[in-house]
Enzyme design. Structure first.
Site, PDB file in Angstrom:
ATOM      1  N   LYS A 116       0.833  -1.209   0.000  1.00 21.31           N
ATOM      2  CA  LYS A 116       0.000   0.000   0.000  1.00 21.31           C
ATOM      3  C   LYS A 116       0.860   1.249   0.000  1.00 21.31           C
ATOM      4  CE  LYS A 116      -4.558  -1.355   1.371  1.00 21.31           C
ATOM      5  NZ  LYS A 116      -5.698  -1.168   2.255  1.00 21.31           N
ATOM      6  N   LYS A 198      -3.519 -10.866  -7.055  1.00 21.75           N
ATOM      7  CA  LYS A 198      -4.821 -11.225  -6.485  1.00 21.75           C
ATOM      8  C   LYS A 198      -5.918 -10.282  -7.008  1.00 21.75           C
ATOM      9  CE  LYS A 198      -4.986  -8.498  -2.338  1.00 21.75           C
ATOM     10  NZ  LYS A 198      -5.373  -8.275  -0.997  1.00 21.75           N
ATOM     11  N   LYS A 201     -10.081  -4.571  -5.889  1.00 22.97           N
ATOM     12  CA  LYS A 201     -10.935  -3.509  -6.448  1.00 22.97           C
ATOM     13  C   LYS A 201     -10.113  -2.448  -7.180  1.00 22.97           C
ATOM     14  CE  LYS A 201     -10.859  -2.559  -1.720  1.00 22.97           C
ATOM     15  NZ  LYS A 201     -11.185  -3.461  -0.681  1.00 22.97           N
TER      16      LYS A 201
HETATM   17  P1  TYM Z   1     -10.002  -6.874   2.856  1.00 19.10           P
HETATM   18  O1  TYM Z   1     -11.060  -5.867   3.147  1.00 19.10           O
HETATM   19  O2  TYM Z   1      -8.930  -6.520   1.894  1.00 19.10           O
HETATM   20  O3  TYM Z   1     -10.638  -8.230   2.388  1.00 19.10           O
HETATM   21  C1  TYM Z   1     -11.711  -8.835   3.103  1.00 19.10           C
HETATM   22  C2  TYM Z   1     -11.632 -10.347   3.060  1.00 19.10           C
HETATM   23  O4  TYM Z   1     -11.617 -10.816   1.713  1.00 19.10           O
HETATM   24  C3  TYM Z   1     -10.461 -11.625   1.489  1.00 19.10           C
HETATM   25  N1  TYM Z   1      -9.972 -11.368   0.114  1.00 19.10           N
HETATM   26  C4  TYM Z   1      -9.750 -12.346  -0.781  1.00 19.10           C
HETATM   27  N2  TYM Z   1      -9.898 -13.673  -0.708  1.00 19.10           N
HETATM   28  C5  TYM Z   1      -9.607 -14.387  -1.811  1.00 19.10           C
HETATM   29  N3  TYM Z   1      -9.156 -13.829  -2.963  1.00 19.10           N
HETATM   30  C6  TYM Z   1      -8.993 -12.492  -3.077  1.00 19.10           C
HETATM   31  N4  TYM Z   1      -8.564 -11.963  -4.224  1.00 19.10           N
HETATM   32  C7  TYM Z   1      -9.287 -11.679  -1.943  1.00 19.10           C
HETATM   33  N5  TYM Z   1      -9.238 -10.330  -1.709  1.00 19.10           N
HETATM   34  C8  TYM Z   1      -9.668 -10.164  -0.440  1.00 19.10           C
HETATM   35  C9  TYM Z   1      -9.450 -11.145   2.531  1.00 19.10           C
HETATM   36  O5  TYM Z   1      -8.476 -12.123   2.806  1.00 19.10           O
HETATM   37  C10 TYM Z   1     -10.333 -10.877   3.720  1.00 19.10           C
HETATM   38  O6  TYM Z   1     -10.623 -12.063   4.431  1.00 19.10           O
HETATM   39  N6  TYM Z   1      -7.431  -6.172   7.039  1.00 19.10           N
HETATM   40  C11 TYM Z   1      -8.559  -6.836   6.436  1.00 19.10           C
HETATM   41  C12 TYM Z   1      -9.891  -6.407   7.042  1.00 19.10           C
HETATM   42  C13 TYM Z   1      -9.943  -6.578   8.512  1.00 19.10           C
HETATM   43  C14 TYM Z   1     -10.070  -7.805   9.219  1.00 19.10           C
HETATM   44  C15 TYM Z   1     -10.065  -7.439  10.596  1.00 19.10           C
HETATM   45  C16 TYM Z   1     -10.142  -9.146   8.829  1.00 19.10           C
HETATM   46  C17 TYM Z   1      -9.897  -5.564   9.415  1.00 19.10           C
HETATM   47  N7  TYM Z   1      -9.966  -6.079  10.667  1.00 19.10           N
HETATM   48  C18 TYM Z   1     -10.165  -8.416  11.608  1.00 19.10           C
HETATM   49  C19 TYM Z   1     -10.237 -10.114   9.841  1.00 19.10           C
HETATM   50  C20 TYM Z   1     -10.245  -9.739  11.203  1.00 19.10           C
HETATM   51  C21 TYM Z   1      -8.571  -6.490   4.967  1.00 19.10           C
HETATM   52  O7  TYM Z   1      -8.008  -5.525   4.530  1.00 19.10           O
HETATM   53  O8  TYM Z   1      -9.336  -7.348   4.226  1.00 19.10           O
END
Ligand code: TYM
Length: 335
Positions: A116, A198, A201
């Site tokens: 990032k 991966k 968005k």
């Molecule tokens: P975030 O918002 O980027 O993504 C949310 C969830 O989706 C999964 N994910 C994917 N899984 C498979 N293939 C992909 N291309 C893909 N892109 C995203 C992510 O692994 C995630 O499970 N930091 C976290 C959000 C968060 C969180 C938490 C998660 C904040 N606090 C506490 C668990 C527990 C994040 O940025 O995910």
């Protein structure tokens, strides 16, 4: 009645963009399947999105849309605690305290921070750096057994475990040390345009959003990059054929078919038949979710009741952990 205490799960998604197929297959779809077995806490990680500049009105709209999507994807608010992260102030409060138990070197090693900061070189703010301690707070407040995430979040959950263990070693048992829960299929959905990155968005052409129209989804899959091998054969070989492997992973996740069954189904047909078939399967899977999201979004009073009740339930549990933490570190109790 001696009811067995259910195991606890917690997870969240940032409403920094519309939910995409990776979020759905890597996270929300699995969550919905766990509702009966676990005591589940799922939230919209709105505080996390502030690490990157957001349009305020769009952030508010996406947060509520995400809640409607959670429900449309099968997260019944009667069985799951659904809430908005910023409605439970304990997240920020514990996030600050955990900052003081997390090392600069640990935060510097986080892959998401490095990625990032490279993408937002004009805004490498403190929040971006300390993001994983807020995520650790999100998790540890609920004393969960498991944290269901996609593969890319594993490193953050591992850091959470290290922070919890460090705190427990200093002050005695305070936090449960949770395990990441990562399913094999769907844990890493790749971009349709660049199958070595991966799905995210920030790459709208390679990304299928849950609210995309069927025509858009069909077009994106028809244009999906397959591999330039001469074989033109549907075979699961992620190193040699990452584009085909990604499409097989998606097809398997939405239809429940194994890789063997998929190879047999498309034997002798080539990529030209396979790509639109994956598109059709994804359209069929997402259509009811999109329609249900639209329906729920119209009922503002219902959404408000869900997030208010969710915040009240989440706060009750989070505040219990906060009282314990404050006492351990030496903060004077208010009452
Ligand atoms: P975030 O918002 O980027 O993504 C949310 C969830 O989706 C999964 N994910 C994917 N899984 C498979 N293939 C992909 N291309 C893909 N892109 C995203 C992510 O692994 C995630 O499970 N930091 C976290 C959000 C968060 C969180 C938490 C998660 C904040 N606090 C506490 C668990 C527990 C994040 O940025 O995910």
């Amino acid at each position: 009645m001696n009811e067995m205490k259910k195991k606890v799960m917690v997870s969240g998604i940032q409403p920094s963009g519309d939910l995409h197929l990776g979020n759905y297959l890597g996270a929300v779809k699995n969550w919905a399947e766990l509702s009966d077995e676990f005591d589940c806490y799922y939230f919209m990680a709105d505080l996390h999105t502030l690490t990157v500049r957001q349009d305020p009105a769009a952030l508010r709209r996406r947060t509520l849309t995400q809640l409607a999507q959670y429900i449309a994807c099968g997260l019944d608010p009667e069985k799951n605690t659904l809430f908005i992260q910023s409605h439970v102030p304990a997240h920020s409060e514990l996030g600050w305290i955990l900052n003081c138990y997390t090392m600069f070197g640990e935060l510097s090693r986080m892959t998401q921070f490095k990625d990032k900061s490279a993408k937002n070189s004009d805004n490498i703010n403190g929040g971006l750096f300390t993001y994983p301690t807020l995520m650790a707070a999100d998790i540890l407040l609920y004393q969960p057994d498991l944290v269901p995430v996609g593969e890319d979040q594993k490193q953050h959950v591992e850091l959470t475990r290290d922070i919890a263990q460090r705190f427990n070693n200093i002050y005695g048992e305070t936090f449960k040390v949770p395990e990441p829960y990562i399913r094999k299929v769907g844990a890493r959905i790749m971009s349709l345009g660049t199958p070595t990155s991966k799905m995210s968005k920030s790459d709208p052409n390679g990304c299928v959003f849950l609210m995309d129209s069927p025509d858009d989804i069909a077009r994106k899959f028809k244009r999906a990059v397959t591999d330039s091998d001469r074989e033109n054969c549907v075979r699961f070989a992620p190193d040699e054929k990452p584009g085909v492997a990604n499409l097989m992973n998606i097809y398997s996740s939405v239809t429940g078919k194994t890789f063997d069954e998929i190879e047999k189904e498309f034997a002798g047909q080539g990529y030209g038949a396979f790509k639109p078939a994956v598109g059709e399967a994804v359209i069929d899977c997402l259509r009811p979710l999109r329609e249900e999201t639209d329906r729920i979004l119209k009922d503002k009073a219902y959404l408000e009741s869900v997030y208010k009740e969710g915040a009240a339930k989440a706060s009750y549990v989070a505040n219990k952990t906060m009282r314990k933490v404050k006492k351990k570190v030496g903060l004077v109790a208010q009452s």
